[in-house]
Design a protein around this motif. Structure first.
Motif, PDB file in Angstrom:
ATOM      1  N   LYS A   1      -5.233  25.539 -21.024  1.00  0.00           N
ATOM      2  CA  LYS A   1      -5.836  24.318 -20.470  1.00  0.00           C
ATOM      3  C   LYS A   1      -7.092  23.908 -21.236  1.00  0.00           C
ATOM      4  CE  LYS A   1      -7.897  22.426 -16.242  1.00  0.00           C
ATOM      5  NZ  LYS A   1      -8.243  22.706 -14.811  1.00  0.00           N
TER       6      LYS A   1
ATOM      7  N   GLU B   1      -3.412  30.923 -18.722  1.00  0.00           N
ATOM      8  CA  GLU B   1      -3.372  29.489 -18.459  1.00  0.00           C
ATOM      9  C   GLU B   1      -4.706  28.803 -18.705  1.00  0.00           C
ATOM     10  OE1 GLU B   1      -1.812  28.935 -14.550  1.00  0.00           O
ATOM     11  OE2 GLU B   1       0.158  29.781 -15.054  1.00  0.00           O
TER      12      GLU B   1
ATOM     13  N   ASP C   1       6.592  27.594 -21.481  1.00  0.00           N
ATOM     14  CA  ASP C   1       6.031  26.386 -22.074  1.00  0.00           C
ATOM     15  C   ASP C   1       6.524  26.294 -23.523  1.00  0.00           C
ATOM     16  OD1 ASP C   1       4.508  24.362 -23.197  1.00  0.00           O
ATOM     17  OD2 ASP C   1       2.646  24.956 -22.215  1.00  0.00           O
TER      18      ASP C   1
ATOM     19  N   ASN D   1      10.795  27.267 -15.157  1.00  0.00           N
ATOM     20  CA  ASN D   1      10.327  25.970 -15.633  1.00  0.00           C
ATOM     21  C   ASN D   1       8.806  25.895 -15.621  1.00  0.00           C
ATOM     22  OD1 ASN D   1      12.839  24.483 -16.133  1.00  0.00           O
ATOM     23  ND2 ASN D   1      13.185  24.777 -13.951  1.00  0.00           N
ATOM     24  N   GLU D   2       8.191  26.659 -14.721  1.00  0.00           N
ATOM     25  CA  GLU D   2       6.734  26.688 -14.660  1.00  0.00           C
ATOM     26  C   GLU D   2       6.165  27.705 -15.635  1.00  0.00           C
ATOM     27  OE1 GLU D   2       2.780  27.802 -13.760  1.00  0.00           O
ATOM     28  OE2 GLU D   2       4.457  29.162 -13.353  1.00  0.00           O
ATOM     29  N   TYR D   3       6.900  28.785 -15.879  1.00  0.00           N
ATOM     30  CA  TYR D   3       6.396  29.874 -16.712  1.00  0.00           C
ATOM     31  C   TYR D   3       6.579  29.627 -18.209  1.00  0.00           C
ATOM     32  CZ  TYR D   3       6.108  34.564 -18.784  1.00  0.00           C
ATOM     33  OH  TYR D   3       5.799  35.637 -19.571  1.00  0.00           O
TER      34      TYR D   3
ATOM     35  N   LYS E   1       3.920  37.921 -14.151  1.00  0.00           N
ATOM     36  CA  LYS E   1       3.894  36.570 -13.591  1.00  0.00           C
ATOM     37  C   LYS E   1       4.177  36.617 -12.088  1.00  0.00           C
ATOM     38  CE  LYS E   1       3.669  32.055 -13.985  1.00  0.00           C
ATOM     39  NZ  LYS E   1       2.403  31.373 -14.361  1.00  0.00           N
TER      40      LYS E   1
ATOM     41  N   LYS F   1       1.451  31.802 -19.334  1.00  0.00           N
ATOM     42  CA  LYS F   1       2.687  31.117 -19.688  1.00  0.00           C
ATOM     43  C   LYS F   1       3.241  31.708 -20.977  1.00  0.00           C
ATOM     44  CE  LYS F   1       1.688  26.617 -17.558  1.00  0.00           C
ATOM     45  NZ  LYS F   1       2.847  26.573 -16.634  1.00  0.00           N
TER      46      LYS F   1
ATOM     47  N   ASP G   1       9.719  31.164 -11.285  1.00  0.00           N
ATOM     48  CA  ASP G   1      10.053  29.773 -11.612  1.00  0.00           C
ATOM     49  C   ASP G   1       9.922  29.617 -13.118  1.00  0.00           C
ATOM     50  OD1 ASP G   1      10.238  27.072 -12.053  1.00  0.00           O
ATOM     51  OD2 ASP G   1       8.816  26.493 -10.483  1.00  0.00           O
TER      52      ASP G   1
END
Length: 325
Positions: free
Chosen positions: A226, A222, A315, A311-313, A97, A104, A309
């Motif tokens: 998505k 990702e 899920d 919180n971003e990685y 990452k 994620k 980060d």
């Protein structure tokens, strides 16, 4: 199920045909309506939930497990975009990452599940007896390295008092038997395999170093998340369900494991039962706290000098939905 050789052959054939962006599910004769998810994994109990490939119904996913024999090749395959998902060591995934791989973490593979094993004999009775010895680790970007550094530090042993060597997991038992190494810290089933072959014995279960620690996690690219969230949800649902199945049916799970791990069922069954919390699959929801603890150790032990980060990685949405919470 693809092994590494078949996986590379299929990729080479596609490139030779000029099939840029070829759908591997089409090559395999699978329905083109399904989302192909090639998942890189290693033949270790950490990735046992992949028996979902044999026991679960998939309506939206063409699941293709791709077995690797070492972490570096699997990591590079994910980096190159040859895999849609990867069961990987937490520190290695954080490193990917950091390197810009768009993925994620959506699920844990397990909790606990590794051991410190030593060669047979009476000269290594406790951790302190490993001073001056050669210890194998998978890679410095592993939870195993963190666990070893943690227990050495807890026991007042400095890193320069042992010799570390990196080694692919499948080579460890043979290396122990011929005296190339004195000990190793790896995922099961290699500690149990060493005991059953009478070339080694388990000195410490990693659950007793760091209770309920995470180690391997499932990360998904990702673009798949998505564009095909329903496929990712189905995959996570089936892995969670398989985790429950493993906990309740260790004998049956061990029988299914042979195709993926290449071990005798009795080896895997022993790992799953002795003791029951040697490795667990009943709490696979990733949490920021789990990842932060790992990242903090990475910083402490000099494995990295920058942070992801989280919180971003991380899920948690797919796992929470799978567990209906």
């Amino acid at each position: 199920m693809l092994n590494r050789r078949d996986f590379l052959k299929a990729g080479a054939a596609a490139l030779a045909a000029g099939a840029v962006g070829v759908n591997f599910s089409t090559l395999a004769g699978a329905s083109v309506k399904k989302t192909t998810i090639k998942v890189g994994y290693m033949p270790i109990v950490d990735h046992l939930t992949l028996i979902a490939h044999s026991r679960s119904q998939f309506n939206n996913v063409d699941l293709q497990p791709v077995k690797f024999s070492n972490w570096a090749e699997m990591s590079e395959a994910m980096r190159a975009g040859a895999l849609e998902a990867i069961f990987s060591l937490t520190p290695m995934s954080l490193r990917l990452k950091q390197g810009g791989v768009p993925m994620k973490a959506v699920l844990l593979g397990h909790r606990n599940g590794s051991v410190i094993a030593v060669k047979t004999g009476d000269d290594i009775k406790k951790l302190e007896d490993l001073k001056g010895r050669t210890i194998a680790i998978p890679t410095r970007f592993s939870t195993h390295y963190i666990l070893l550094r943690k227990i050495l530090s807890d026991r007042g042993i400095s890193l320069d008092q042992v010799k570390l060597i990196e080694m692919p997991p499948p080579e460890t038992v043979q290396a122990l038997s011929i005296g190339k190494i004195d000990a190793f810290i790896f995922a099961e089933p290699f500690g149990t395999q060493a005991e059953m072959q009478k070339v080694g014995r388990v000195l410490i279960l990693t659950k007793d170093i760091w209770k309920d620690h995470i180690c391997c996690i499932l990360s998904v690219r990702e673009d798949i998340i998505k564009n095909s969230p329903e496929a990712v949800q189905e995959l996570v649902n089936n892995l969670v369900d398989t985790g429950r199945f493993i906990e309740k049916n260790p004998k049956e799970a061990a029988a299914l494991s042979t195709k993926y791990l290449g071990q005798k069922p009795e080896v895997i069954e022993y790992v799953l039962n002795t003791p029951k919390d040697r490795v667990t699959y009943d709490n696979l929801i990733p949490t920021i706290e789990d990842f932060r603890a790992t990242q903090d150790y990475m910083l402490k032990f000099g494995i990295t000098n920058k942070e992801v980060d989280l919180n971003e990685y991380v899920d948690v949405s797919f796992a929470r939905k799978a567990y209906k919470i």
